[in-house]
Write a protein that holds these residues in place. Structure first.
Motif, PDB file in Angstrom:
ATOM      1  N   ARG A  37      21.282 -15.504 -67.747  1.00 17.29           N
ATOM      2  CA  ARG A  37      21.570 -16.829 -68.283  1.00 17.29           C
ATOM      3  C   ARG A  37      20.505 -17.473 -68.004  1.00 17.29           C
ATOM      4  O   ARG A  37      20.070 -18.558 -69.027  1.00 17.29           O
ATOM      5  N   ILE A  38      19.978 -17.711 -66.702  1.00 13.72           N
ATOM      6  CA  ILE A  38      18.698 -18.650 -66.550  1.00 13.72           C
ATOM      7  C   ILE A  38      17.547 -18.399 -67.204  1.00 13.72           C
ATOM      8  O   ILE A  38      16.875 -19.087 -67.573  1.00 13.72           O
ATOM      9  N   LEU A  39      17.401 -17.051 -67.638  1.00 17.31           N
ATOM     10  CA  LEU A  39      16.102 -16.512 -68.388  1.00 17.31           C
ATOM     11  C   LEU A  39      16.222 -17.319 -69.615  1.00 17.31           C
ATOM     12  O   LEU A  39      15.311 -17.680 -70.518  1.00 17.31           O
ATOM     13  N   ARG A  40      17.368 -17.001 -70.412  1.00 13.89           N
ATOM     14  CA  ARG A  40      17.558 -17.178 -71.871  1.00 13.89           C
ATOM     15  C   ARG A  40      17.750 -18.739 -72.140  1.00 13.89           C
ATOM     16  O   ARG A  40      17.106 -19.279 -72.922  1.00 13.89           O
ATOM     17  N   ALA A  41      18.109 -19.382 -71.072  1.00 17.70           N
ATOM     18  CA  ALA A  41      18.300 -20.731 -71.096  1.00 17.70           C
ATOM     19  C   ALA A  41      16.931 -21.547 -71.211  1.00 17.70           C
ATOM     20  O   ALA A  41      16.623 -22.732 -71.766  1.00 17.70           O
ATOM     21  N   ASN A  42      16.083 -20.683 -70.756  1.00 15.81           N
ATOM     22  CA  ASN A  42      14.690 -21.365 -70.533  1.00 15.81           C
ATOM     23  C   ASN A  42      13.440 -20.342 -71.413  1.00 15.81           C
ATOM     24  O   ASN A  42      12.418 -20.730 -71.071  1.00 15.81           O
ATOM     25  N   ARG A 135       6.090 -16.004 -63.164  1.00 13.57           N
ATOM     26  CA  ARG A 135       7.552 -16.489 -62.798  1.00 13.57           C
ATOM     27  C   ARG A 135       8.346 -15.791 -61.759  1.00 13.57           C
ATOM     28  O   ARG A 135       8.169 -14.727 -61.549  1.00 13.57           O
ATOM     29  N   GLN A 136       9.495 -16.466 -61.302  1.00 13.32           N
ATOM     30  CA  GLN A 136      10.308 -15.873 -60.177  1.00 13.32           C
ATOM     31  C   GLN A 136      11.395 -16.546 -60.475  1.00 13.32           C
ATOM     32  O   GLN A 136      11.796 -17.502 -60.751  1.00 13.32           O
ATOM     33  N   VAL A 137      12.471 -15.704 -59.988  1.00  7.11           N
ATOM     34  CA  VAL A 137      13.897 -15.856 -59.902  1.00  7.11           C
ATOM     35  C   VAL A 137      14.471 -15.528 -58.536  1.00  7.11           C
ATOM     36  O   VAL A 137      14.174 -14.475 -57.970  1.00  7.11           O
ATOM     37  N   PHE A 138      15.159 -16.492 -57.929  1.00  6.75           N
ATOM     38  CA  PHE A 138      15.847 -16.473 -56.613  1.00  6.75           C
ATOM     39  C   PHE A 138      17.304 -16.742 -56.495  1.00  6.75           C
ATOM     40  O   PHE A 138      17.702 -17.562 -57.376  1.00  6.75           O
ATOM     41  N   HIS A 139      17.934 -15.750 -56.003  1.00  3.02           N
ATOM     42  CA  HIS A 139      19.455 -16.142 -55.892  1.00  3.02           C
ATOM     43  C   HIS A 139      19.684 -16.323 -54.282  1.00  3.02           C
ATOM     44  O   HIS A 139      19.301 -15.453 -53.601  1.00  3.02           O
ATOM     45  N   ILE A 140      20.083 -17.572 -53.860  1.00  2.00           N
ATOM     46  CA  ILE A 140      20.141 -17.764 -52.384  1.00  2.00           C
ATOM     47  C   ILE A 140      21.520 -18.396 -52.224  1.00  2.00           C
ATOM     48  O   ILE A 140      21.830 -19.246 -52.575  1.00  2.00           O
ATOM     49  N   PRO A 141      21.912 -17.602 -51.181  1.00  7.23           N
ATOM     50  CA  PRO A 141      23.371 -17.949 -50.565  1.00  7.23           C
ATOM     51  C   PRO A 141      23.423 -19.323 -49.794  1.00  7.23           C
ATOM     52  O   PRO A 141      22.463 -19.610 -49.025  1.00  7.23           O
ATOM     53  N   LEU A 142      24.158 -20.239 -50.179  1.00  7.09           N
ATOM     54  CA  LEU A 142      24.369 -21.492 -49.519  1.00  7.09           C
ATOM     55  C   LEU A 142      25.085 -21.444 -48.304  1.00  7.09           C
ATOM     56  O   LEU A 142      26.210 -22.040 -48.390  1.00  7.09           O
ATOM     57  N   ASP A 143      24.914 -20.871 -47.154  1.00  2.60           N
ATOM     58  CA  ASP A 143      25.499 -20.916 -46.048  1.00  2.60           C
ATOM     59  C   ASP A 143      25.598 -21.943 -45.358  1.00  2.60           C
ATOM     60  O   ASP A 143      26.488 -22.120 -44.363  1.00  2.60           O
ATOM     61  N   VAL A 185      11.711 -24.805 -62.220  1.00  5.33           N
ATOM     62  CA  VAL A 185      11.728 -24.929 -63.838  1.00  5.33           C
ATOM     63  C   VAL A 185      13.382 -25.152 -64.093  1.00  5.33           C
ATOM     64  O   VAL A 185      13.690 -26.087 -64.781  1.00  5.33           O
ATOM     65  N   ASP A 186      14.228 -24.540 -63.311  1.00  7.68           N
ATOM     66  CA  ASP A 186      15.755 -24.759 -63.590  1.00  7.68           C
ATOM     67  C   ASP A 186      16.441 -24.215 -62.570  1.00  7.68           C
ATOM     68  O   ASP A 186      16.039 -23.179 -61.518  1.00  7.68           O
ATOM     69  N   VAL A 232      17.847 -20.009 -58.889  1.00  8.93           N
ATOM     70  CA  VAL A 232      16.546 -20.943 -59.365  1.00  8.93           C
ATOM     71  C   VAL A 232      15.668 -19.979 -60.009  1.00  8.93           C
ATOM     72  O   VAL A 232      15.180 -18.908 -59.890  1.00  8.93           O
ATOM     73  N   LEU A 233      14.952 -20.522 -61.129  1.00  5.35           N
ATOM     74  CA  LEU A 233      13.872 -20.056 -61.870  1.00  5.35           C
ATOM     75  C   LEU A 233      12.698 -21.020 -61.579  1.00  5.35           C
ATOM     76  O   LEU A 233      12.752 -22.225 -61.722  1.00  5.35           O
ATOM     77  N   THR A 234      11.653 -20.347 -61.047  1.00  2.00           N
ATOM     78  CA  THR A 234      10.318 -20.810 -60.692  1.00  2.00           C
ATOM     79  C   THR A 234       9.357 -20.434 -61.233  1.00  2.00           C
ATOM     80  O   THR A 234       9.045 -19.309 -62.043  1.00  2.00           O
ATOM     81  N   ARG A 235       8.058 -21.142 -61.266  1.00  3.54           N
ATOM     82  CA  ARG A 235       6.656 -20.855 -61.805  1.00  3.54           C
ATOM     83  C   ARG A 235       5.837 -20.926 -60.913  1.00  3.54           C
ATOM     84  O   ARG A 235       5.776 -21.793 -60.380  1.00  3.54           O
ATOM     85  N   SER A 236       4.674 -20.325 -61.043  1.00  2.00           N
ATOM     86  CA  SER A 236       3.727 -20.698 -60.119  1.00  2.00           C
ATOM     87  C   SER A 236       2.766 -21.640 -60.431  1.00  2.00           C
ATOM     88  O   SER A 236       2.573 -21.882 -61.578  1.00  2.00           O
TER      89      SER A 236
END
Length: 237
Positions: A37-42, A135-143, A185-186, A232-236
């Motif tokens: 979803r995040i890759l296609r949205a961007n 580019r990077q994708v992170f999934h981070i639990p919000l503990d 990025v998003d 989260v989607l990021t770029r260098s």
């Protein structure tokens, strides 16, 4: 960055496997769906993808179908998970026991899905991801939310049972990525507690007030009662 600085030895031993015998692979379709979803949205269509800490490779198996032109490689330091990942090997999907940071490899996209909270040196880890990818994708639990802290969940369960060494809210997670030289990025919340609520009647019951509260005040709800992670989607930079 050495493999030893990524995780403690517990992830390679029997204790972690005993606490997490499936390596959470049953959650792979849910996580892969949010990644797609995040890759296609961007409009990101990577030709090469790596996942650091890929576990049994179940997420990458799903993404290989979603991105049929991509060459995909998973890296894992735990031998037990790596051995299971080999069952998913295909011409476009491969797995390596070790770290991608110890070579001169580069990728269009590097992913860390529920990994940063486990690593001993998260700043070094994120900078290493930046060094090998565009580019990077992170999934981070919000503990770090009021309910989890109040009931003692963070140290008693997150640390002891599933190995979380660091605890984030949205602001601290995004600050970490920015301070490591990445542009955001998003990003969006993933509603773990709601989407997984069908497992027990207690979770189904708790999902209703969570859903209502989130619709009215999303950021405040996540900070107060938790149950969400951050994609989260990021770029260098």
């Amino acid at each position: 960055m050495s493999t030893s600085s990524i995780n403690s030895e517990r992830y390679s031993g029997a204790d972690y496997l005993a606490e997490n015998p499936t390596w959470h692979e049953e959650d792979a379709p849910w996580k892969a769906g949010h990644i797609a979803r995040i890759l296609r949205a961007n409009a990101v269509d990577p030709q090469s993808i790596c996942e650091v800490g890929c576990g049994t490779g179940a997420i990458l198996e799903v993404l290989a179908r979603d991105f049929p032109a991509a060459a995909i490689e998973g890296f894992e330091i735990a031998p037990a998970a790596y051995e299971r990942s080999l069952q998913r090997t295909s011409p476009r999907l491969s797995f390596t026991l070790g770290s991608p940071f110890e070579s001169d490899r580069r990728f269009d996209l590097c992913m860390a899905i529920d990994v940063i909270e486990h690593v001993e040196a998260p700043f070094d880890f994120v900078r290493a991801m930046k060094a090998i990818s565009d580019r990077q994708v992170f999934h981070i639990p919000l503990d770090m939310n009021a309910l989890a802290v109040g009931r003692g969940w963070v140290l008693e369960e997150a640390r002891e049972k599933i190995g979380h060494l660091h605890y984030f809210d949205r602001s601290s997670a995004l600050a970490l990525l920015r301070e490591c030289g990445l542009d955001i990025v998003d990003s969006f919340y993933t509603p773990w507690a709601i989407d997984q609520s069908g497992k027990t009647w207690k979770k189904r019951l708790a999902a209703y007030p969570r859903r209502l509260a989130f619709s009215l005040a999303p950021h405040a709800t996540v900070r107060m009662i938790g149950g969400w992670s951050l994609m989260v989607l990021t770029r260098s930079r």
